[in-house]
Write a protein that holds these residues in place. Structure first.
Motif, PDB file in Angstrom:
ATOM      1  N   VAL A 118       0.821  -1.308  -0.029  1.00  0.00           N
ATOM      2  CA  VAL A 118      -0.022   0.152  -0.088  1.00  0.00           C
ATOM      3  C   VAL A 118       0.937   1.259   0.215  1.00  0.00           C
ATOM      4  O   VAL A 118       0.716   2.125  -0.753  1.00  0.00           O
ATOM      5  N   ARG A 119       1.856   1.400   0.853  1.00  0.00           N
ATOM      6  CA  ARG A 119       2.803   2.552   0.976  1.00  0.00           C
ATOM      7  C   ARG A 119       3.535   2.902  -0.380  1.00  0.00           C
ATOM      8  O   ARG A 119       3.358   3.820  -0.718  1.00  0.00           O
ATOM      9  N   LYS A 120       4.171   1.803  -0.865  1.00  0.00           N
ATOM     10  CA  LYS A 120       4.805   2.128  -2.056  1.00  0.00           C
ATOM     11  C   LYS A 120       3.905   2.471  -3.323  1.00  0.00           C
ATOM     12  O   LYS A 120       4.363   3.355  -4.018  1.00  0.00           O
ATOM     13  N   LEU A 121       2.617   2.026  -3.500  1.00  0.00           N
ATOM     14  CA  LEU A 121       1.763   2.326  -4.471  1.00  0.00           C
ATOM     15  C   LEU A 121       1.253   3.854  -4.309  1.00  0.00           C
ATOM     16  O   LEU A 121       1.348   4.702  -5.112  1.00  0.00           O
ATOM     17  N   VAL A 122       1.028   4.050  -3.080  1.00  0.00           N
ATOM     18  CA  VAL A 122       0.778   5.590  -2.715  1.00  0.00           C
ATOM     19  C   VAL A 122       1.979   6.599  -3.138  1.00  0.00           C
ATOM     20  O   VAL A 122       1.873   7.606  -3.649  1.00  0.00           O
ATOM     21  N   GLU A 123       3.099   5.978  -2.812  1.00  0.00           N
ATOM     22  CA  GLU A 123       4.444   6.767  -2.981  1.00  0.00           C
ATOM     23  C   GLU A 123       4.386   7.232  -4.395  1.00  0.00           C
ATOM     24  O   GLU A 123       4.592   8.261  -4.663  1.00  0.00           O
ATOM     25  N   VAL A 124       4.150   5.807  -5.304  1.00  0.00           N
ATOM     26  CA  VAL A 124       4.525   6.030  -6.797  1.00  0.00           C
ATOM     27  C   VAL A 124       3.390   7.070  -7.332  1.00  0.00           C
ATOM     28  O   VAL A 124       3.600   7.906  -8.082  1.00  0.00           O
ATOM     29  N   ASP A 125       2.156   7.004  -6.943  1.00  0.00           N
ATOM     30  CA  ASP A 125       1.256   7.874  -7.222  1.00  0.00           C
ATOM     31  C   ASP A 125       0.834   9.221  -6.332  1.00  0.00           C
ATOM     32  O   ASP A 125      -0.377   9.743  -6.280  1.00  0.00           O
ATOM     33  N   GLN A 126       1.649   9.630  -5.634  1.00  0.00           N
ATOM     34  CA  GLN A 126       1.441  10.715  -4.423  1.00  0.00           C
ATOM     35  C   GLN A 126       0.913  11.974  -5.035  1.00  0.00           C
ATOM     36  O   GLN A 126       0.252  12.685  -4.407  1.00  0.00           O
ATOM     37  N   ASN A 127       1.229  12.173  -6.457  1.00  0.00           N
ATOM     38  CA  ASN A 127       0.929  13.457  -7.088  1.00  0.00           C
ATOM     39  C   ASN A 127      -0.555  13.552  -7.376  1.00  0.00           C
ATOM     40  O   ASN A 127      -0.986  14.476  -7.924  1.00  0.00           O
ATOM     41  N   TRP A 128      -1.204  12.420  -7.155  1.00  0.00           N
ATOM     42  CA  TRP A 128      -2.486  12.094  -7.228  1.00  0.00           C
ATOM     43  C   TRP A 128      -3.533  12.627  -6.216  1.00  0.00           C
ATOM     44  O   TRP A 128      -4.609  12.599  -6.287  1.00  0.00           O
ATOM     45  N   ILE A 129      -2.707  12.947  -4.993  1.00  0.00           N
ATOM     46  CA  ILE A 129      -3.561  13.578  -4.090  1.00  0.00           C
ATOM     47  C   ILE A 129      -3.228  15.234  -4.040  1.00  0.00           C
ATOM     48  O   ILE A 129      -2.222  15.537  -3.858  1.00  0.00           O
ATOM     49  N   PRO A 130      -4.165  15.806  -4.572  1.00  0.00           N
ATOM     50  CA  PRO A 130      -4.043  17.269  -4.655  1.00  0.00           C
ATOM     51  C   PRO A 130      -4.018  18.088  -3.373  1.00  0.00           C
ATOM     52  O   PRO A 130      -4.605  17.507  -2.201  1.00  0.00           O
ATOM     53  N   ASN A 131      -3.204  19.062  -3.236  1.00  0.00           N
ATOM     54  CA  ASN A 131      -3.055  19.693  -1.931  1.00  0.00           C
ATOM     55  C   ASN A 131      -4.350  20.754  -1.852  1.00  0.00           C
ATOM     56  O   ASN A 131      -4.257  21.787  -1.886  1.00  0.00           O
ATOM     57  N   ARG A 132      -5.326  20.153  -1.647  1.00  0.00           N
ATOM     58  CA  ARG A 132      -6.595  20.963  -1.555  1.00  0.00           C
ATOM     59  C   ARG A 132      -7.265  20.177  -0.326  1.00  0.00           C
ATOM     60  O   ARG A 132      -7.300  19.228   0.056  1.00  0.00           O
ATOM     61  N   GLU A 133      -8.106  21.361   0.355  1.00  0.00           N
ATOM     62  CA  GLU A 133      -8.700  21.091   1.615  1.00  0.00           C
ATOM     63  C   GLU A 133      -9.806  19.761   1.412  1.00  0.00           C
ATOM     64  O   GLU A 133     -10.362  19.850   0.322  1.00  0.00           O
ATOM     65  N   GLY A 134      -9.652  18.889   2.065  1.00  0.00           N
ATOM     66  CA  GLY A 134     -10.677  17.834   2.088  1.00  0.00           C
ATOM     67  C   GLY A 134     -10.242  16.553   1.039  1.00  0.00           C
ATOM     68  O   GLY A 134     -11.247  15.599   0.878  1.00  0.00           O
ATOM     69  N   TYR A 135      -9.343  16.796   0.315  1.00  0.00           N
ATOM     70  CA  TYR A 135      -9.267  15.886  -0.770  1.00  0.00           C
ATOM     71  C   TYR A 135      -8.280  14.834   0.037  1.00  0.00           C
ATOM     72  O   TYR A 135      -7.430  14.999   0.669  1.00  0.00           O
ATOM     73  N   SER A 136      -8.220  13.642  -0.726  1.00  0.00           N
ATOM     74  CA  SER A 136      -7.673  12.457  -0.174  1.00  0.00           C
ATOM     75  C   SER A 136      -7.583  11.173  -1.401  1.00  0.00           C
ATOM     76  O   SER A 136      -7.914  11.539  -2.562  1.00  0.00           O
ATOM     77  N   LEU A 137      -6.886  10.451  -1.184  1.00  0.00           N
ATOM     78  CA  LEU A 137      -6.414   9.100  -1.848  1.00  0.00           C
ATOM     79  C   LEU A 137      -7.272   7.954  -1.531  1.00  0.00           C
ATOM     80  O   LEU A 137      -6.883   7.509  -0.305  1.00  0.00           O
ATOM     81  N   TYR A 138      -8.357   7.473  -2.011  1.00  0.00           N
ATOM     82  CA  TYR A 138      -8.983   6.257  -1.411  1.00  0.00           C
ATOM     83  C   TYR A 138      -8.095   5.016  -2.025  1.00  0.00           C
ATOM     84  O   TYR A 138      -7.983   4.881  -3.238  1.00  0.00           O
ATOM     85  N   ILE A 139      -7.750   4.137  -1.173  1.00  0.00           N
ATOM     86  CA  ILE A 139      -6.916   2.988  -1.274  1.00  0.00           C
ATOM     87  C   ILE A 139      -7.817   1.833  -1.498  1.00  0.00           C
ATOM     88  O   ILE A 139      -8.416   1.455  -0.161  1.00  0.00           O
ATOM     89  N   ARG A 140      -7.884   1.076  -2.427  1.00  0.00           N
ATOM     90  CA  ARG A 140      -8.647  -0.393  -2.360  1.00  0.00           C
ATOM     91  C   ARG A 140      -7.893  -1.435  -2.789  1.00  0.00           C
ATOM     92  O   ARG A 140      -7.514  -1.775  -3.814  1.00  0.00           O
ATOM     93  N   PRO A 141      -7.221  -2.166  -1.476  1.00  0.00           N
ATOM     94  CA  PRO A 141      -6.506  -3.590  -1.667  1.00  0.00           C
ATOM     95  C   PRO A 141      -7.638  -4.618  -1.889  1.00  0.00           C
ATOM     96  O   PRO A 141      -8.922  -4.810  -1.042  1.00  0.00           O
ATOM     97  N   PHE A 142      -7.451  -5.548  -2.441  1.00  0.00           N
ATOM     98  CA  PHE A 142      -8.505  -6.714  -2.642  1.00  0.00           C
ATOM     99  C   PHE A 142      -7.790  -7.948  -3.202  1.00  0.00           C
ATOM    100  O   PHE A 142      -6.704  -8.013  -3.721  1.00  0.00           O
ATOM    101  N   MET A 143      -8.491  -9.098  -2.859  1.00  0.00           N
ATOM    102  CA  MET A 143      -7.968 -10.435  -3.141  1.00  0.00           C
ATOM    103  C   MET A 143      -9.147 -11.357  -3.778  1.00  0.00           C
ATOM    104  O   MET A 143     -10.064 -11.217  -3.203  1.00  0.00           O
ATOM    105  N   PHE A 144      -8.797 -12.038  -4.771  1.00  0.00           N
ATOM    106  CA  PHE A 144      -9.903 -12.854  -5.382  1.00  0.00           C
ATOM    107  C   PHE A 144      -9.206 -13.949  -5.892  1.00  0.00           C
ATOM    108  O   PHE A 144      -8.174 -14.324  -5.926  1.00  0.00           O
ATOM    109  N   ALA A 145     -10.139 -15.414  -5.767  1.00  0.00           N
ATOM    110  CA  ALA A 145      -9.577 -16.750  -6.234  1.00  0.00           C
ATOM    111  C   ALA A 145      -9.452 -16.690  -7.847  1.00  0.00           C
ATOM    112  O   ALA A 145     -10.380 -16.349  -8.480  1.00  0.00           O
TER     113      ALA A 145
END
Ligand SMILES: *Cc1c(COP(=O)(O)O)cnc(C)c1O
Length: 355
Positions: A118-145
Motif C-alpha cells: 500500500v505504501r509503495k503504491l501511494v508513494e508512486v502515485d502521490q501526485n494524485w493527492i491534490p493539495n486541497r482541503e478535504g481531498y484524499s486518495l482512497y486505497i482499495r486493496p482486494f484479493m480474489f480466487a
C-alpha cells in the motif's frame, strides 16, 4: 520492511493526471496511473509488481466469480499542508485483511508486506493527492480466487491487487436510516465480520426497498430476534446516550470491526468521555430518541468518517433525532479526526504512516 522488500515499479509513460477534472471528482470513478498486482501460486506469494492501471483478463471459469472467494479493504492517504503524505492506520487494515482471508479460506498476507504494498503504491502515485482541503486518495486493496476450475473447494491461486482513486471531500447529506426487521446483513456463524464481497451483494436488495421508502440505508439488527442493533449500511453505528458514547459490541461475529469506530472510541476515551461497547436494543434507542436521552446518532466508516443520522424509521413511524447543530460530541470528533488525518493536529496516537 522498506529496506528488505523492493517492489518492482514499471512507471507508465503516459500519465492521465492532466485529464482529471478536480472540481468534479465522483467518488470511486477516477483511477490513478498505477496499480499493484501480486499473485499467489505454488503455495506462496510471488513478487509484487506496480505497473500501469488497466483492465485485467479473466478466464470464464475464474473461481471467485462463481463461488465468491473475494475480499477487500478500504483506507485513505492524505497530504498535509507541509506536503507530507500520510496513510491512516494501514496496519489495522492489514490485520483485518488477515482475518477476512482466514474466514474465507484464502492465503494470508503478512502485515508488513500488506502495508508496504500500500505504501509503495501511494508513494508512486502521490501526485494524485491534490493539495486541497478535504481531498484524499482512497486505497482499495482486494484479493480474489483465480483457479480456472468449476468446482467448490478453496482455490489454489489468487490475485491481490491494490489501486487508488483520488477523492474530494466526502459530503454526506444527513442520513436517514430504517430499522430492518426482516432481512439480515449477517448471522452468527456467518461471514459478517469479514469484508467479503458477497456480503455487499446480499445487502443491495433490502437497501433498495428501504430507498424506495425514502431512506438512505438500513439499520441492521440481529438475524435471530431483530431486537438488537448491529450496524448501519456499511458503517458502524454509534450513539450518545445520557452523555455516554455507546456502540454495539463486537462479541458476535456479525459486526464488521471498523477502524473509524475504534478510533472514535479511543479518542473519546482520551477526552474523558465514558464509552460502552455492549448490546444495544432497538427499544432503548426508539424510547431514547423519544425522551431525548439519545442525543446523537452517527455512522462511522472510512468514506465519510462520521455521517450524522437525523431520521430513524421504525415500522410505521419516522423519528427525528436531535438536530445536527446541537450535536456537540460528533461535530467535535468529526473535526478532530479530519484535522488529525490532514496533519493539522499532532498525531499523538501515532496512527498515521508517513509515505
Ligand atoms: C468497511 C465497513 C465498515 C467501516 O469500517 P472502517 O474500517 O471504519 O472503514 C463498517 N461496516 C461494514 C459492513 C463495512 O464493510
Amino acid at each position: 520492511m522498506q529496506d528488505t522488500l523492493n517492489i518492482k515499479v514499471n512507471v507508465t509513460s503516459e500519465s492521465k493526471i492532466n485529464q482529471v477534472d478536480w472540481e468534479n471528482l465522483p467518488f470511486g470513478k477516477v483511477f490513478s496511473d498505477h496499480m499493484l498486482v501480486m499473485e499467489y501460486a505454488d503455495g506462496q506469494w510471488q513478487e509484487p509488481v506496480i505497473s500501469e492501471f488497466g483492465a485485467i483478463q479473466f478466464h470464464p471459469a475464474t473461481s471467485a466469480i462463481h463461488y465468491g472467494q473475494s475480499i477487500f479493504e478500504g483506507l485513505k492517504a492524505y497530504k498535509n499542508n507541509k506536503g507530507e503524505v500520510r496513510i491512516f492506520r494501514p496496519d489495522m487494515n492489514a490485520k483485518r485483511f488477515i482475518e477476512s482471508s482466514e474466514r474465507m479460506c484464502m492465503p494470508t498476507i503478512p502485515e508488513d508486506l500488506f502495508v508496504e504494498c500500500v505504501r509503495k503504491l501511494v508513494e508512486v502515485d502521490q501526485n494524485w493527492i491534490p493539495n486541497r482541503e478535504g481531498y484524499s486518495l482512497y486505497i482499495r486493496p482486494f484479493m480474489f480466487a483465480t483457479d480456472e476450475f468449476v468446482g467448490i473447494r478453496p482455490s489454489e491461486t489468487y490475485k491481490f491487487i491494490v489501486f487508488t482513486c483520488p477523492v474530494g471531500s466526502y459530503y454526506t447529506e444527513p442520513v436517514r436510516v430504517k430499522i430492518e426487521e426482516h432481512y439480515s446483513r449477517a448471522a452468527e456463524g456467518g461471514v459478517g465480520r469479514a469484508k467479503a464481497a458477497g456480503n455487499y451483494g446480499a445487502s443491495l436488495f433490502p437497501a433498495r426497498k428501504g430507498q424506495a421508502l425514502g431512506f438512505h440505508q438500513m439499520l441492521w439488527t440481529d438475524a435471530k430476534t431483530h431486537t438488537f442493533i448491529e450496524e448501519s449500511g456499511t458503517m458502524n453505528i454509534m450513539f450518545m446516550i445520557n452523555g455516554v458514547l455507546v456502540t454495539p459490541s463486537e462479541d458476535s461475529d456479525t459486526i464488521l470491526r471498523g477502524i473509524t469506530k475504534r478510533s472514535v472510541l479511543e479518542v473519546a476515551s482520551s477526552w474523558g468521555i465514558p464509552v460502552e461497547e455492549r448490546k444495544v436494543t432497538v427499544k432503548e434507542i426508539i424510547d431514547g430518541i423519544k425522551d431525548g436521552s439519545v442525543s446523537e446518532c452517527f455512522g462511522a466508516g472510512t468514506a465519510a468518517t462520521i455521517a450524522h443520522i437525523v431520521k430513524m424509521g421504525f415500522r410505521d413511524e419516522t423519528l427525528d433525532i436531535n438536530p445536527i447543530e446541537n450535536r456537540e460530541f460528533s461535530l467535535k470528533m468529526s473535526a478532530f479526526l479530519d484535522d488529525l488525518k490532514a496533519g493539522k493536529v499532532e498525531d499523538t496516537f501515532g496512527w498515521t504512516l508517513k509515505v
